[in-house]
Write a protein that holds these residues in place. Structure first.
Motif, short mmCIF file in Angstrom:
data_model
loop_
_atom_site.label_atom_id
_atom_site.label_comp_id
_atom_site.label_asym_id
_atom_site.label_seq_id
_atom_site.Cartn_x
_atom_site.Cartn_y
_atom_site.Cartn_z
N LEU A 30 11.42 30.09 103.84
CA LEU A 30 12.62 29.61 103.15
C LEU A 30 13.42 28.70 104.07
O LEU A 30 13.89 27.63 103.67
N ILE A 35 14.32 25.99 101.33
CA ILE A 35 14.38 26.65 100.02
C ILE A 35 15.57 27.62 100.10
O ILE A 35 15.78 28.24 101.14
N ARG A 37 18.04 30.60 100.35
CA ARG A 37 17.77 31.97 100.84
C ARG A 37 18.45 32.97 99.93
O ARG A 37 19.46 33.56 100.27
N THR A 39 16.70 35.52 98.07
CA THR A 39 15.82 36.61 97.65
C THR A 39 16.63 37.91 97.54
O THR A 39 17.73 38.01 98.08
N THR A 65 10.78 33.29 90.35
CA THR A 65 9.84 33.67 91.42
C THR A 65 10.37 33.34 92.80
O THR A 65 10.16 34.11 93.76
N LEU A 66 11.06 32.19 92.92
CA LEU A 66 11.40 31.59 94.21
C LEU A 66 10.12 31.53 95.06
O LEU A 66 9.12 30.96 94.63
N ALA A 67 10.11 32.15 96.25
CA ALA A 67 8.94 32.03 97.13
C ALA A 67 8.07 33.28 97.12
O ALA A 67 7.21 33.46 97.98
N GLU A 88 8.57 30.37 87.16
CA GLU A 88 9.33 29.54 88.09
C GLU A 88 9.27 28.09 87.63
O GLU A 88 8.22 27.61 87.22
N LYS A 92 7.93 23.27 94.17
CA LYS A 92 7.91 23.63 95.59
C LYS A 92 8.02 25.14 95.78
O LYS A 92 7.34 25.72 96.63
N HIS A 93 8.86 25.78 94.98
CA HIS A 93 8.98 27.24 95.06
C HIS A 93 7.66 27.90 94.64
O HIS A 93 7.16 28.81 95.30
N THR A 96 4.89 27.57 97.22
CA THR A 96 5.14 28.47 98.35
C THR A 96 4.80 29.90 97.96
O THR A 96 4.15 30.64 98.71
N ALA A 97 5.22 30.29 96.77
CA ALA A 97 4.96 31.65 96.30
C ALA A 97 3.45 31.93 96.23
O ALA A 97 2.99 32.97 96.70
#
Ligand code: SAH
Ligand code: MG
Length: 214
Positions: A30, A35, A37, A39, A65-67, A88, A92-93, A96-97
């Motif tokens: 992140l 990305i 932060r 979470t 989802t984020l990452a 998501e 980009k997220h 990464t996830a």
């Protein structure tokens, strides 16, 4: 009574909610990849995992989802043939996830749907009913996600939504920012929903939970 809340949180996290190497790497990503932060905290991740396990979840939907941080906690509660559908909209997220789901060894249990969550949910209905729905995306759409969850969660299943406290501002009567007012209305709606056994679990930023009653 003195306010030990921070130390107590640390105590619980030290005992029960350690980030392993993969979860730490997600957090680092992140920072490295710029990305947000935002979470859930480790103790909130553990809570989600326990809720998933306690409700015998085999099919979970995560909105936001984020990452993959909360998704990894959830996917680890699933049996080998279980599925986490996670939604998501930011590529980009999502990329990464997927990378970290792979590293966490749960990629095979994850079905990531890229795009606007409401559209993804519409398509996802045919795969239901679901055992658990976790809502953690755009707050102004929470009522829509909640309505979908009520329709698509099996009796006995669990619906959860993050950020019920809005960093504590929910109880600051002087704060009438639209974001806070929206969450006040949403918490009220959740509390008034018939056939939902519900409360807010007051760790971290507060998680609304409700068991759908047959
Ligand atoms: N559950 C994650 C954090 C999610 S942050 C965790 O704890 O690790 C919220 C995410 O929802 C962001 O990645 C954002 O891009 C995504 N999001 C916001 N609005 C969305 C929408 N309408 N459709 C799909 N995803 C959305
Ligand atoms: Mg959140």
């Amino acid at each position: 009574m003195p306010d030990y809340s921070e130390k107590l949180t640390q105590y619980v996290q030290d005992l029960f909610a350690h980030d392993d190497d993969v979860l730490l790497a997600v957090r680092q990503a992140l920072v490295d990849r710029d990305i947000p932060r935002i979470t859930v905290r480790p103790d909130e991740g553990k809570l989600l995992q326990i809720l998933a396990a306690a409700s015998g979840a085999r099919k979970i939907v995560e909105i936001g989802t984020l990452a993959g941080y909360s998704g990894i906690w959830l996917a680890r509660a699933l049996p080998a043939d279980g599925k986490l559908y996670t939604l998501e909209k930011v590529p980009k997220h999502a990329d990464t996830a997927l990378e970290f789901f792979e590293k966490a060894g749960v990629r095979g249990k994850v079905d990531l749907r890229l795009g606007d969550a409401l559209q993804s949910l519409e398509k996802l209905s045919s795969e239901g009913p679901f055992d658990m729905v976790f809502i953690d995306a755009d707050k102004d759409r929470y009522p829509d996600y909640f309505a979908w969850a009520l329709k698509n969660t099996r009796p006995g299943g669990l619906i959860a939504a993050h950020n019920a406290f809005r960093s504590g501002e929910i109880v600051n009567a002087d704060n009438q920012h639209p974001d806070v007012e929206t969450m006040r209305a949403f918490n009220q709606q959740w509390a008034n929903t018939p056939n939902l056994l519900s409360t807010i679990i007051g760790i971290g930023d507060g998680t609304l939970i409700g068991v759908v009653q047959g």
